[in-house]
Design a protein around this motif. Structure first.
Motif, mmCIF file in Angstrom:
data_model
loop_
_atom_site.group_PDB
_atom_site.id
_atom_site.type_symbol
_atom_site.label_atom_id
_atom_site.label_comp_id
_atom_site.label_asym_id
_atom_site.label_seq_id
_atom_site.Cartn_x
_atom_site.Cartn_y
_atom_site.Cartn_z
ATOM 1 N N GLN A 107 0.811 -1.222 0.000
ATOM 2 C CA GLN A 107 0.000 0.000 0.000
ATOM 3 C C GLN A 107 0.845 1.272 0.000
ATOM 4 O OE1 GLN A 107 -3.203 -0.141 3.079
ATOM 5 N NE2 GLN A 107 -2.122 -2.015 3.656
ATOM 6 N N TYR A 108 2.115 1.150 0.395
ATOM 7 C CA TYR A 108 2.921 2.335 0.669
ATOM 8 C C TYR A 108 4.088 2.503 -0.294
ATOM 9 C CZ TYR A 108 0.042 1.712 4.720
ATOM 10 O OH TYR A 108 -1.044 1.516 5.535
ATOM 11 N N GLN A 109 3.825 2.263 -1.573
ATOM 12 C CA GLN A 109 4.816 2.478 -2.619
ATOM 13 C C GLN A 109 4.109 2.494 -3.957
ATOM 14 O OE1 GLN A 109 7.356 -1.102 -2.744
ATOM 15 N NE2 GLN A 109 5.718 -1.954 -1.522
ATOM 16 N N ASP A 110 4.757 3.083 -4.916
ATOM 17 C CA ASP A 110 4.210 3.124 -6.268
ATOM 18 C C ASP A 110 4.917 2.129 -7.179
ATOM 19 O OD1 ASP A 110 2.440 5.291 -5.625
ATOM 20 O OD2 ASP A 110 4.173 6.629 -5.724
ATOM 21 N N ILE A 111 6.127 1.753 -6.803
ATOM 22 C CA ILE A 111 6.961 0.851 -7.594
ATOM 23 C C ILE A 111 7.691 -0.080 -6.636
ATOM 24 C CG2 ILE A 111 8.955 0.721 -9.142
ATOM 25 C CD1 ILE A 111 8.156 3.528 -10.140
ATOM 26 N N TYR A 112 7.749 -1.356 -6.988
ATOM 27 C CA TYR A 112 8.535 -2.325 -6.213
ATOM 28 C C TYR A 112 9.976 -2.296 -6.704
ATOM 29 C CZ TYR A 112 4.015 -4.180 -4.813
ATOM 30 O OH TYR A 112 2.745 -4.304 -4.307
ATOM 31 N N ASP A 113 10.891 -2.664 -5.825
ATOM 32 C CA ASP A 113 12.312 -2.665 -6.164
ATOM 33 C C ASP A 113 12.963 -3.934 -5.641
ATOM 34 O OD1 ASP A 113 14.851 -1.834 -6.973
ATOM 35 O OD2 ASP A 113 15.181 -0.620 -5.180
ATOM 36 N N PHE A 114 13.912 -4.440 -6.404
ATOM 37 C CA PHE A 114 14.739 -5.519 -5.895
ATOM 38 C C PHE A 114 16.133 -5.404 -6.484
ATOM 39 C CE2 PHE A 114 13.418 -7.495 -9.818
ATOM 40 C CZ PHE A 114 14.344 -8.473 -10.123
ATOM 41 N N ALA A 135 -0.968 -12.010 -6.853
ATOM 42 C CA ALA A 135 -2.190 -12.810 -6.917
ATOM 43 C C ALA A 135 -2.716 -13.118 -5.512
ATOM 44 C CB ALA A 135 -1.930 -14.108 -7.684
ATOM 45 N N LYS A 136 -1.821 -13.354 -4.587
ATOM 46 C CA LYS A 136 -2.209 -13.738 -3.225
ATOM 47 C C LYS A 136 -2.611 -12.540 -2.365
ATOM 48 C CE LYS A 136 -0.559 -16.629 0.585
ATOM 49 N NZ LYS A 136 0.524 -17.525 1.034
ATOM 50 N N TYR A 137 -1.868 -11.413 -2.472
ATOM 51 C CA TYR A 137 -2.069 -10.282 -1.567
ATOM 52 C C TYR A 137 -2.534 -9.000 -2.247
ATOM 53 C CZ TYR A 137 0.505 -13.201 1.725
ATOM 54 O OH TYR A 137 0.915 -14.230 2.529
ATOM 55 N N GLY A 138 -2.561 -8.983 -3.573
ATOM 56 C CA GLY A 138 -2.942 -7.763 -4.285
ATOM 57 C C GLY A 138 -1.783 -6.782 -4.357
ATOM 58 N N GLY A 139 -2.074 -5.606 -4.903
ATOM 59 C CA GLY A 139 -1.072 -4.546 -4.952
ATOM 60 C C GLY A 139 -0.147 -4.613 -6.150
ATOM 61 N N LYS A 140 -0.615 -5.162 -7.262
ATOM 62 C CA LYS A 140 0.250 -5.248 -8.442
ATOM 63 C C LYS A 140 0.627 -3.849 -8.917
ATOM 64 C CE LYS A 140 0.626 -7.172 -13.062
ATOM 65 N NZ LYS A 140 1.586 -8.234 -13.060
ATOM 66 N N LYS A 141 1.926 -3.646 -9.049
ATOM 67 C CA LYS A 141 2.490 -2.374 -9.514
ATOM 68 C C LYS A 141 3.752 -2.700 -10.282
ATOM 69 C CE LYS A 141 0.734 -0.121 -5.422
ATOM 70 N NZ LYS A 141 0.996 0.223 -4.055
ATOM 71 N N PRO A 142 4.331 -1.717 -10.971
ATOM 72 C CA PRO A 142 5.572 -1.978 -11.710
ATOM 73 C C PRO A 142 6.714 -2.438 -10.795
ATOM 74 C CG PRO A 142 4.629 0.133 -12.345
ATOM 75 C CD PRO A 142 3.851 -0.343 -11.152
#
Length: 184
Positions: A107-114, A135-142
């Motif tokens: 919920q607290y980001q616009d983009i995931y990073d790794f 799929a499990k938790y939602g929140g799909k983002k770039p």
């Protein structure tokens, strides 16, 4: 000044990485301090150059530490968005770690990073793991990788070049959006 001169933007860090690592005076960064600092940071730079706010860097720890980290991300995210909802927040580089998703950090980001320095096949596995967690938790983002490279000690430049081309191809073919900060 250099960013403005070269028509570039800036990725700005926050104290969240100190909280993640329990470094220095991290306990002083309570919710009030984080929100005030984030608002000041964004207000100072948002009209000067394009900015992205980075929430952290490679957190480690069990569920209690993750909970503490997420509280910091939430404070910074909400403060930044209250000043300018158009500013992008780059999530911490925890990768596809389920505990973070389970506790709601998406919920607290616009983009995931790794960050990844492993074989190209592990890039593919990481991006697939993100899809499973979405799929499990939602929140799909770039998904971005702000550190992509390899542990290349003793390798020839040709071997490094081939490996990096494969990593880029795998990253983008499996849905990754952007890479930067190449390292070897």
């Amino acid at each position: 000044e250099f960013c403005k001169e070269f028509d570039m933007g800036a990725v700005l860090g926050t104290p969240c990485s100190s909280i993640e690592g329990h470094n220095g005076n991290y306990k002083e960064y309570n919710e009030t301090a984080l929100k005030a600092g984030a608002k000041n940071l964004v207000t100072k730079y948002k009209d000067y150059v394009p900015i992205i706010v980075c929430l952290g860097n490679e957190p480690h720890g069990g569920p209690d530490r993750v909970k503490e980290d997420i509280a910091a991300y939430k404070a910074v995210y909400e403060a930044v968005k209250s000043v300018d909802p158009g500013i992008t927040l780059l999530g911490t580089s925890c990768g596809p770690e389920e505990e973070f998703f389970k506790q709601g950090f998406q919920q607290y980001q616009d983009i995931y990073d790794f960050h990844i320095y492993e074989e190209p096949k592990n890039v593919k596995m990481a991006l697939r793991k993100y899809d499973e967690l979405f799929a499990k938790y939602g929140g799909k983002k770039p998904v971005w990788s702000t550190e992509i490279g390899l542990n290349s000690s003793g390798m020839t430049r040709l071997v490094i070049t081939r490996a990096m081309i494969r990593k880029f191809a795998v990253f983008f073919a499996n849905g990754g959006l952007s890479t930067s900060n190449l390292r070897r």
